[in-house]
Structures are given as C-alpha cells and as structure tokens.
Design a protein around this motif. Structure first.
Motif, PDB file in Angstrom:
ATOM      1  N   ASN A  61       0.672  -1.355  -0.026  1.00 40.37           N
ATOM      2  CA  ASN A  61      -0.029  -0.059   0.092  1.00 40.37           C
ATOM      3  C   ASN A  61       0.883   1.058  -0.213  1.00 40.37           C
ATOM      4  O   ASN A  61       0.337   2.461  -0.323  1.00 40.37           O
ATOM      5  N   TRP A  62       2.186   1.096   0.404  1.00 40.13           N
ATOM      6  CA  TRP A  62       2.691   2.288   0.295  1.00 40.13           C
ATOM      7  C   TRP A  62       3.698   2.631  -0.839  1.00 40.13           C
ATOM      8  O   TRP A  62       4.150   1.842  -1.516  1.00 40.13           O
ATOM      9  N   ILE A  63       3.807   3.906  -1.159  1.00 37.14           N
ATOM     10  CA  ILE A  63       4.775   4.253  -2.012  1.00 37.14           C
ATOM     11  C   ILE A  63       6.133   4.698  -1.716  1.00 37.14           C
ATOM     12  O   ILE A  63       6.921   4.046  -1.937  1.00 37.14           O
ATOM     13  N   LYS A  64       6.343   5.735  -1.018  1.00 36.15           N
ATOM     14  CA  LYS A  64       7.548   6.139  -0.517  1.00 36.15           C
ATOM     15  C   LYS A  64       7.325   6.755   0.947  1.00 36.15           C
ATOM     16  O   LYS A  64       6.634   7.450   1.403  1.00 36.15           O
ATOM     17  N   ALA A  65       7.964   6.091   1.905  1.00 40.10           N
ATOM     18  CA  ALA A  65       7.856   6.817   3.434  1.00 40.10           C
ATOM     19  C   ALA A  65       9.213   7.203   4.009  1.00 40.10           C
ATOM     20  O   ALA A  65      10.239   6.179   3.770  1.00 40.10           O
ATOM     21  N   PRO A  66       9.641   8.071   4.384  1.00 40.51           N
ATOM     22  CA  PRO A  66      10.859   8.328   5.087  1.00 40.51           C
ATOM     23  C   PRO A  66      11.346   7.401   6.120  1.00 40.51           C
ATOM     24  O   PRO A  66      10.452   6.967   6.646  1.00 40.51           O
ATOM     25  N   SER A  67      12.571   7.194   6.442  1.00 34.73           N
ATOM     26  CA  SER A  67      12.936   6.232   7.289  1.00 34.73           C
ATOM     27  C   SER A  67      12.601   6.750   8.575  1.00 34.73           C
ATOM     28  O   SER A  67      12.736   6.051   9.872  1.00 34.73           O
ATOM     29  N   THR A  68      12.624   8.034   8.727  1.00 28.74           N
ATOM     30  CA  THR A  68      12.390   8.621  10.293  1.00 28.74           C
ATOM     31  C   THR A  68      11.280   8.112  10.842  1.00 28.74           C
ATOM     32  O   THR A  68      10.210   7.870  10.236  1.00 28.74           O
ATOM     33  N   ASN A  69      11.360   7.891  12.377  1.00 29.81           N
ATOM     34  CA  ASN A  69      10.199   7.447  13.063  1.00 29.81           C
ATOM     35  C   ASN A  69       9.031   8.533  13.149  1.00 29.81           C
ATOM     36  O   ASN A  69       9.318   9.660  13.322  1.00 29.81           O
ATOM     37  N   SER A  70       7.758   8.061  12.654  1.00 27.93           N
ATOM     38  CA  SER A  70       6.736   9.005  12.433  1.00 27.93           C
ATOM     39  C   SER A  70       6.314   9.575  14.030  1.00 27.93           C
ATOM     40  O   SER A  70       5.743  10.679  13.788  1.00 27.93           O
ATOM     41  N   SER A  71       6.671   9.056  14.978  1.00 24.55           N
ATOM     42  CA  SER A  71       6.324   9.521  16.231  1.00 24.55           C
ATOM     43  C   SER A  71       7.072  10.597  16.823  1.00 24.55           C
ATOM     44  O   SER A  71       6.728  11.471  17.440  1.00 24.55           O
ATOM     45  N   ASP A  72       8.153  10.975  15.772  1.00 24.55           N
ATOM     46  CA  ASP A  72       9.158  12.257  16.493  1.00 24.55           C
ATOM     47  C   ASP A  72       8.270  13.299  15.412  1.00 24.55           C
ATOM     48  O   ASP A  72       8.374  14.625  16.054  1.00 24.55           O
ATOM     49  N   HIS A  73       7.032  13.200  14.734  1.00 24.17           N
ATOM     50  CA  HIS A  73       6.497  14.355  14.132  1.00 24.17           C
ATOM     51  C   HIS A  73       5.143  14.351  14.482  1.00 24.17           C
ATOM     52  O   HIS A  73       4.259  15.157  13.654  1.00 24.17           O
ATOM     53  N   THR A  74       4.591  13.748  15.387  1.00 22.52           N
ATOM     54  CA  THR A  74       2.976  13.790  15.696  1.00 22.52           C
ATOM     55  C   THR A  74       2.404  14.639  16.749  1.00 22.52           C
ATOM     56  O   THR A  74       1.477  14.536  17.098  1.00 22.52           O
ATOM     57  N   ILE A  82      -0.262  12.520   5.766  1.00 26.26           N
ATOM     58  CA  ILE A  82      -0.458  11.395   5.039  1.00 26.26           C
ATOM     59  C   ILE A  82      -1.305  11.753   3.666  1.00 26.26           C
ATOM     60  O   ILE A  82      -2.487  12.090   3.934  1.00 26.26           O
ATOM     61  N   GLY A  83      -0.794  11.396   2.848  1.00 22.60           N
ATOM     62  CA  GLY A  83      -1.540  11.679   1.290  1.00 22.60           C
ATOM     63  C   GLY A  83      -1.830  10.329   0.791  1.00 22.60           C
ATOM     64  O   GLY A  83      -0.922   9.430   0.699  1.00 22.60           O
ATOM     65  N   ILE A  84      -3.164  10.139   0.340  1.00 28.13           N
ATOM     66  CA  ILE A  84      -3.788   8.917  -0.128  1.00 28.13           C
ATOM     67  C   ILE A  84      -4.451   9.100  -1.354  1.00 28.13           C
ATOM     68  O   ILE A  84      -4.978  10.124  -1.774  1.00 28.13           O
ATOM     69  N   ASP A  85      -3.997   8.242  -2.293  1.00 26.74           N
ATOM     70  CA  ASP A  85      -4.525   8.419  -3.929  1.00 26.74           C
ATOM     71  C   ASP A  85      -4.514   7.034  -4.271  1.00 26.74           C
ATOM     72  O   ASP A  85      -3.475   6.361  -4.356  1.00 26.74           O
ATOM     73  N   PRO A  86      -5.263   6.476  -5.051  1.00 28.54           N
ATOM     74  CA  PRO A  86      -5.043   5.211  -6.033  1.00 28.54           C
ATOM     75  C   PRO A  86      -3.949   5.237  -6.989  1.00 28.54           C
ATOM     76  O   PRO A  86      -3.512   4.274  -7.727  1.00 28.54           O
ATOM     77  N   ASN A  87      -3.713   6.712  -7.780  1.00 26.77           N
ATOM     78  CA  ASN A  87      -3.028   6.877  -8.749  1.00 26.77           C
ATOM     79  C   ASN A  87      -1.330   7.207  -8.334  1.00 26.77           C
ATOM     80  O   ASN A  87      -1.590   8.337  -7.727  1.00 26.77           O
ATOM     81  N   THR A  88      -0.567   6.407  -8.522  1.00 28.24           N
ATOM     82  CA  THR A  88       0.629   6.952  -7.790  1.00 28.24           C
ATOM     83  C   THR A  88       1.651   7.824  -8.906  1.00 28.24           C
ATOM     84  O   THR A  88       2.724   8.372  -8.413  1.00 28.24           O
ATOM     85  N   GLU A 145       5.103  10.879  -8.156  1.00 24.69           N
ATOM     86  CA  GLU A 145       6.469  10.435  -8.124  1.00 24.69           C
ATOM     87  C   GLU A 145       7.548  11.287  -8.121  1.00 24.69           C
ATOM     88  O   GLU A 145       8.569  11.046  -7.197  1.00 24.69           O
ATOM     89  N   LYS A 146       7.441  12.689  -8.304  1.00 28.39           N
ATOM     90  CA  LYS A 146       8.198  13.652  -8.240  1.00 28.39           C
ATOM     91  C   LYS A 146       8.295  14.108  -6.550  1.00 28.39           C
ATOM     92  O   LYS A 146       9.522  13.985  -6.126  1.00 28.39           O
ATOM     93  N   ILE A 147       7.175  14.306  -6.053  1.00 31.93           N
ATOM     94  CA  ILE A 147       7.252  14.770  -4.677  1.00 31.93           C
ATOM     95  C   ILE A 147       7.655  13.547  -3.782  1.00 31.93           C
ATOM     96  O   ILE A 147       8.225  13.687  -2.674  1.00 31.93           O
ATOM     97  N   SER A 148       7.235  12.389  -4.055  1.00 34.12           N
ATOM     98  CA  SER A 148       7.700  11.196  -3.137  1.00 34.12           C
ATOM     99  C   SER A 148       8.870  10.769  -3.084  1.00 34.12           C
ATOM    100  O   SER A 148       9.438  10.175  -2.222  1.00 34.12           O
ATOM    101  N   GLU A 149       9.615  11.443  -4.036  1.00 35.66           N
ATOM    102  CA  GLU A 149      11.471  11.440  -4.067  1.00 35.66           C
ATOM    103  C   GLU A 149      11.676  12.443  -3.414  1.00 35.66           C
ATOM    104  O   GLU A 149      12.836  12.224  -2.446  1.00 35.66           O
ATOM    105  N   ARG A 150      11.076  13.703  -3.534  1.00 35.35           N
ATOM    106  CA  ARG A 150      11.577  14.755  -2.793  1.00 35.35           C
ATOM    107  C   ARG A 150      11.698  14.619  -1.090  1.00 35.35           C
ATOM    108  O   ARG A 150      12.663  15.140  -0.604  1.00 35.35           O
ATOM    109  N   VAL A 164       6.230  12.803   6.295  1.00 33.92           N
ATOM    110  CA  VAL A 164       5.250  12.684   5.283  1.00 33.92           C
ATOM    111  C   VAL A 164       5.191  11.388   4.841  1.00 33.92           C
ATOM    112  O   VAL A 164       6.233  10.594   4.769  1.00 33.92           O
ATOM    113  N   LEU A 165       4.018  10.716   4.830  1.00 30.35           N
ATOM    114  CA  LEU A 165       4.074   9.173   4.020  1.00 30.35           C
ATOM    115  C   LEU A 165       2.862   9.415   2.968  1.00 30.35           C
ATOM    116  O   LEU A 165       1.860   9.997   3.177  1.00 30.35           O
ATOM    117  N   PHE A 166       3.097   8.662   2.032  1.00 26.89           N
ATOM    118  CA  PHE A 166       2.109   8.420   0.891  1.00 26.89           C
ATOM    119  C   PHE A 166       1.648   7.272   0.831  1.00 26.89           C
ATOM    120  O   PHE A 166       2.398   6.108   0.816  1.00 26.89           O
TER     121      PHE A 166
END
Length: 213
Positions: free
Chosen positions: A7-20, A49-55, A59-64, A77-79
C-alpha cells in the motif's frame, strides 16, 4: 505506524512518532501531493499522510521527501496508494484532521452525494473530534458532461443543509460550517489544481467542515 508494503509508495525512514506532537493530517485524493508536502514543510510537528489510488502524479514529490530537510526533504510525510473504498485498517482512528480538496471522478460523486459506505470509511480513520474539510469546485458549463455522467446534484447551501449534512451525520460527522469560498481564497488551498483554477470566476468552490462525533 505499520502500513502494508503493497500500500505504500515512499515513506521516510524517520520514526513518524517524532513528528506527531501536533496531530496527524490525512489528505484523501492527494493528487500530486502538493498540499501534503507544502503543509508538512510548514508544520514539522504534524505528520501528513497523502492517499490516492494513482501513484504516477506523486512520483516527483515522493522522491523529494527523502532529501535532507535543508534541501527540501519532509520526514513527516507518508504517501499511501489506496482507493477511499479500501483504506488500510492500520489507519483506523489515526486522523486528527481529514481533508478532501477538489475531488474528481468517483471520489467527487461519493463526497457530493453523501455515499454512506465512503463516509463511514472516512469516519473509521478519524479520531473522536477530528475535523473533516471538504472542498468541491465545479463549473456548471465546463464540467457539464462530468456532472451529468456522475449524476451530481447542485451543491447549493440549501442542498448541504437539507440533504448532505444529514447523510454526513448518519456516518458520524456533525457539520459545523459550510459556505462558498471566494476566488481570492482559492490559492490558500495550496494545491496545484486550485492554482490552475484561479481566475475562473464561473467556478463555484463550495466547502463543508464537519467534526467526527
């Protein structure tokens, strides 16, 4: 936050709990992810968290987002690739804010007609008291074929009050505000689509804000 790998596209490796510290914000139908990315950069203590069926548009922002923050990265950020009808159960009760900005196609139809299954799915991922913001933009002339294809109603304030709000209430959302967004306020949505729409005075931007109860 565990989300199935398929289900995931690209997620940073940083623990999400640091930003919530200041909440989790979910954007449904996120498109190219601009709203999520820009908001996350401005609010580093919130997790987006951004959710969309079309990836493809993502592509550009998920790399950025993987860059260092000084170079445009956004570790908060998580997509997720998912249709609104099939949101991962790992998101249940997660959202403190839920946004649906300028939806199109089946998502637009579900939001504008108050589809019970979709609204219940949105409520499922909200925490108690979470805010839902819906923004719909239609041009009755340019979008006529799509309006007819989807069988969309006229989104007047009377329709929201008499038809839509009761359906949202049945799904667990109490409408607390609704109205028409002035053209001068469209850029504040911070989406690529809203910027393209700017200057089209024939398009009506209707919004609804509700609270999960």
């Amino acid at each position: 936050m565990a989300v199935p790998p398929d289900n995931w596209i690209k997620a940073p490796s940083t623990n999400s709990s640091d930003h919530t510290d200041e909440g989790v914000i979910i954007d449904i139908g996120t498109g190219d992810g601009r709203f999520v990315y820009q908001s996350a950069r401005q609010n580093p203590n919130k997790f987006y968290i951004g959710i969309d069926p079309n990836t493809r548009p993502l592509e550009k922002i998920s790399e950025r987002i993987h860059r260092k923050p000084a170079k445009g990265g956004a570790p908060n950020v998580l997509f997720i690739q998912s249709a609104v009808e099939d949101l991962p159960p790992e998101l249940d009760g997660v959202a403190d804010e839920l946004h649906v900005h300028l939806p199109w196609g089946s998502l637009l139809r579900a939001i504008a007609t108050g589809d019970a299954a979709v609204l219940q799915n949105l409520r499922r991922i909200c925490s108690s008291g979470a805010l839902l913001e819906v923004v719909i933009g239609l041009d009755l002339e340019r979008d006529r074929s799509e309006i007819e294809r989807l069988g969309l109603p006229t989104l007047s304030l009377e329709f929201i009050d008499n038809e839509l709000s009761p359906k949202y209430a049945a799904a667990g959302f109490e409408t607390i505000e609704r109205g028409i967004l002035a053209a001068s306020e469209w850029p504040e949505l911070n989406t690529s689509w809203s910027k393209r729409l700017h200057g089209n005075e024939r398009r009506t931007i209707t919004y609804l804000i509700a609270r999960a109860v």
